[in-house]
Design a protein around this motif. Structure first.
Motif, PDB file in Angstrom:
ATOM      1  N   PHE A 191       4.188  20.726  -7.833  1.00 44.79           N
ATOM      2  CA  PHE A 191       4.719  21.530  -6.728  1.00 44.79           C
ATOM      3  C   PHE A 191       6.174  21.166  -6.426  1.00 44.79           C
ATOM      4  O   PHE A 191       6.704  21.521  -5.363  1.00 44.79           O
ATOM      5  CB  PHE A 191       3.872  21.331  -5.470  1.00 44.79           C
ATOM      6  N   ASN A 192       6.815  20.460  -7.351  1.00 45.78           N
ATOM      7  CA  ASN A 192       8.218  20.064  -7.196  1.00 45.78           C
ATOM      8  C   ASN A 192       8.443  19.182  -5.963  1.00 45.78           C
ATOM      9  O   ASN A 192       9.484  19.266  -5.303  1.00 45.78           O
ATOM     10  CB  ASN A 192       9.139  21.285  -7.139  1.00 45.78           C
ATOM     11  N   VAL A 193       7.456  18.341  -5.672  1.00 41.58           N
ATOM     12  CA  VAL A 193       7.557  17.413  -4.557  1.00 41.58           C
ATOM     13  C   VAL A 193       7.792  16.010  -5.122  1.00 41.58           C
ATOM     14  O   VAL A 193       7.095  15.576  -6.033  1.00 41.58           O
ATOM     15  CB  VAL A 193       6.286  17.435  -3.689  1.00 41.58           C
ATOM     16  N   ARG A 194       8.780  15.327  -4.576  1.00 43.64           N
ATOM     17  CA  ARG A 194       9.133  13.982  -5.040  1.00 43.64           C
ATOM     18  C   ARG A 194       8.808  12.943  -3.972  1.00 43.64           C
ATOM     19  O   ARG A 194       8.837  13.247  -2.777  1.00 43.64           O
ATOM     20  CB  ARG A 194      10.626  13.915  -5.377  1.00 43.64           C
ATOM     21  N   SER A 195       8.511  11.736  -4.416  1.00 43.75           N
ATOM     22  CA  SER A 195       8.172  10.649  -3.491  1.00 43.75           C
ATOM     23  C   SER A 195       8.707   9.335  -4.045  1.00 43.75           C
ATOM     24  O   SER A 195       8.393   8.953  -5.177  1.00 43.75           O
ATOM     25  CB  SER A 195       6.650  10.572  -3.317  1.00 43.75           C
ATOM     26  N   ASN A 196       9.525   8.656  -3.255  1.00 47.44           N
ATOM     27  CA  ASN A 196      10.141   7.404  -3.686  1.00 47.44           C
ATOM     28  C   ASN A 196      10.145   6.390  -2.547  1.00 47.44           C
ATOM     29  O   ASN A 196       9.958   6.749  -1.380  1.00 47.44           O
ATOM     30  CB  ASN A 196      11.583   7.650  -4.144  1.00 47.44           C
ATOM     31  N   CYS A 197      10.364   5.122  -2.901  1.00 48.77           N
ATOM     32  CA  CYS A 197      10.364   4.036  -1.919  1.00 48.77           C
ATOM     33  C   CYS A 197      11.695   3.305  -1.894  1.00 48.77           C
ATOM     34  O   CYS A 197      12.355   3.158  -2.925  1.00 48.77           O
ATOM     35  CB  CYS A 197       9.266   3.019  -2.239  1.00 48.77           C
ATOM     36  N   ILE A 198      12.032   2.827  -0.708  1.00 44.25           N
ATOM     37  CA  ILE A 198      13.186   1.940  -0.536  1.00 44.25           C
ATOM     38  C   ILE A 198      12.706   0.657   0.134  1.00 44.25           C
ATOM     39  O   ILE A 198      12.005   0.699   1.147  1.00 44.25           O
ATOM     40  CB  ILE A 198      14.274   2.577   0.348  1.00 44.25           C
ATOM     41  N   GLY A 220       0.815  -1.208   0.000  1.00 43.28           N
ATOM     42  CA  GLY A 220       0.000   0.000   0.000  1.00 43.28           C
ATOM     43  C   GLY A 220       0.849   1.257   0.000  1.00 43.28           C
ATOM     44  O   GLY A 220       0.504   2.268  -0.645  1.00 43.28           O
ATOM     45  N   ILE A 221       1.973   1.218   0.700  1.00 38.90           N
ATOM     46  CA  ILE A 221       2.879   2.367   0.736  1.00 38.90           C
ATOM     47  C   ILE A 221       3.433   2.676  -0.656  1.00 38.90           C
ATOM     48  O   ILE A 221       3.605   3.844  -1.018  1.00 38.90           O
ATOM     49  CB  ILE A 221       4.023   2.106   1.745  1.00 38.90           C
ATOM     50  N   VAL A 222       3.669   1.640  -1.445  1.00 39.18           N
ATOM     51  CA  VAL A 222       4.143   1.848  -2.823  1.00 39.18           C
ATOM     52  C   VAL A 222       3.111   2.632  -3.626  1.00 39.18           C
ATOM     53  O   VAL A 222       3.442   3.585  -4.343  1.00 39.18           O
ATOM     54  CB  VAL A 222       4.452   0.502  -3.502  1.00 39.18           C
ATOM     55  N   ALA A 223       1.849   2.240  -3.516  1.00 38.85           N
ATOM     56  CA  ALA A 223       0.787   2.946  -4.234  1.00 38.85           C
ATOM     57  C   ALA A 223       0.617   4.366  -3.702  1.00 38.85           C
ATOM     58  O   ALA A 223       0.381   5.307  -4.473  1.00 38.85           O
ATOM     59  CB  ALA A 223      -0.530   2.180  -4.104  1.00 38.85           C
ATOM     60  N   LEU A 224       0.728   4.525  -2.391  1.00 40.62           N
ATOM     61  CA  LEU A 224       0.663   5.862  -1.792  1.00 40.62           C
ATOM     62  C   LEU A 224       1.773   6.747  -2.341  1.00 40.62           C
ATOM     63  O   LEU A 224       1.538   7.892  -2.749  1.00 40.62           O
ATOM     64  CB  LEU A 224       0.777   5.750  -0.271  1.00 40.62           C
ATOM     65  N   SER A 225       2.984   6.213  -2.381  1.00 43.04           N
ATOM     66  CA  SER A 225       4.128   6.985  -2.871  1.00 43.04           C
ATOM     67  C   SER A 225       3.936   7.407  -4.321  1.00 43.04           C
ATOM     68  O   SER A 225       4.205   8.565  -4.692  1.00 43.04           O
ATOM     69  CB  SER A 225       5.411   6.151  -2.737  1.00 43.04           C
ATOM     70  N   LYS A 226       3.470   6.477  -5.156  1.00 45.18           N
ATOM     71  CA  LYS A 226       3.265   6.802  -6.575  1.00 45.18           C
ATOM     72  C   LYS A 226       2.183   7.870  -6.733  1.00 45.18           C
ATOM     73  O   LYS A 226       2.316   8.791  -7.564  1.00 45.18           O
ATOM     74  CB  LYS A 226       2.871   5.537  -7.332  1.00 45.18           C
ATOM     75  N   SER A 227       1.134   7.790  -5.921  1.00 50.65           N
ATOM     76  CA  SER A 227       0.061   8.786  -5.988  1.00 50.65           C
ATOM     77  C   SER A 227       0.550  10.160  -5.555  1.00 50.65           C
ATOM     78  O   SER A 227       0.198  11.186  -6.160  1.00 50.65           O
ATOM     79  CB  SER A 227      -1.120   8.352  -5.111  1.00 50.65           C
TER      80      SER A 227
END
Length: 301
Positions: A183-190, A168-175
């Motif tokens: 707004f120049n905001v980035r979101s990635n997962c490790i 779910g966190i992966v989908a949250l991050s992609k959304s």
């Protein structure tokens, strides 16, 4: 890499979070070290772990403040973000690392065991990210780094709650990456591989199990921290909506779901024709019931 940035790291009192907080500070960030000081299952609480990491950072000449608010409650999570704003005047990055485990085979899992893990991992990532998003939007910048797991990306025994939360966190991050790109905001997962108390419950009853644990122990939390620092930095400006894994000295880019095989039938499908045509045609492309250890079967060096 992150000189002057204000960074929140949740679950930073030990393990991977601690090493990320230390690395952020060593690269110039001002760090909110968040940890409720609870046991692995979320029980109890102490200000000690967060304060100890803050003391380490300060002793090395860095800037940090402790925070013991829980990520599992919206108002409490908002206070974590406000701690950064009040202490450092801004917030530039969030690392959603806090987590608990309530491992149980699915047919034995209780509602409480399901709910507790989802609350900390998935809801926690949402609550903290949502609180930070308002500030990121106003300042037209920001970075979010979320800890996922191959238990969710691939699968594992006895972790339906943890796996569901982590995928779910992966989908949250992609959304977040899609919604806040303007707004120049980035979101990635490790997806980290590292020895910590989060995987300390792996059984060691056999020689094979003990050998596996010995290999995992070589993958220290400090190996994960450099990627988190990079993703929070301006150098990662073109990296958004991605999933990475870290195993010792190995970094991998993880695939994301895309169609593998399509079967078309001009007259449409019936249950019978699906059984006779569609499934046999696609069966060669089915994914096996792999676990994380089956896919990551080689030893990283």
């Amino acid at each position: 890499m992150v000189e002057g940035k204000a960074v929140v790291v949740t679950g930073a009192g030990g393990g991977i979070g601690r090493d990320i907080a230390l690395a952020m500070a060593s690269h110039g960030a001002k760090v909110v070290v968040n940890d409720i000081g609870a046991a692995l299952d979320g029980a109890g609480g102490s200000a000690g772990p967060a304060q100890q990491v803050v003391d380490e950072i300060r002793a090395a000449g860095g800037q940090a403040v402790p925070n013991t608010d829980s990520v599992a409650d919206a108002a409490s999570a908002a206070r974590i973000v406000e701690c950064a704003v009040e202490s450092f005047g801004r917030i530039d990055a969030v690392v959603n690392n806090a987590g608990i485990l309530r491992d149980r085979f699915f047919h034995k899992m209780s509602v409480d065991e399901w709910d507790a893990v989802l609350k900390v991992h998935l809801y926690g990532a949402y609550y903290v990210s949502r609180a930070a998003a308002t500030h990121f939007k106003e300042q037209n910048s920001g970075a979010m780094v979320h800890m996922t797991s191959t238990s969710g990306l691939i699968g594992n025994y006895g972790q339906a709650n943890y796996a569901a939360a982590k995928l779910g966190i992966v989908a949250l991050s992609k959304s977040i990456a899609l919604d806040m790109l303007k707004f120049n905001v980035r979101s990635n997962c490790i997806a980290p591989f590292a020895w910590s108390r989060m995987i300390g419950a792996i059984p060691t009853d056999t020689d094979e199990q003990r050998a596996r644990v010995d290999k995992i122990k070589q993958m220290t939390p400090a190996k994960v921290a450099p990627l988190a620092v990079y993703l929070a930095s301006e150098a990662a400006g073109a990296v958004n909506g991605q999933i990475f894994s870290v195993r010792n000295n190995e970094i991998s880019l993880i695939s994301q779901p895309r169609p593998v095989r399509s079967i078309h039938r001009s007259e449409g499908w019936t249950p019978q024709s699906i059984a006779e045509h569609a499934m046999p045609a696609m069966r060669a492309s089915f994914y096996p019931l792999d676990r994380s250890a089956d896919v990551f079967s080689w030893d990283p060096v």
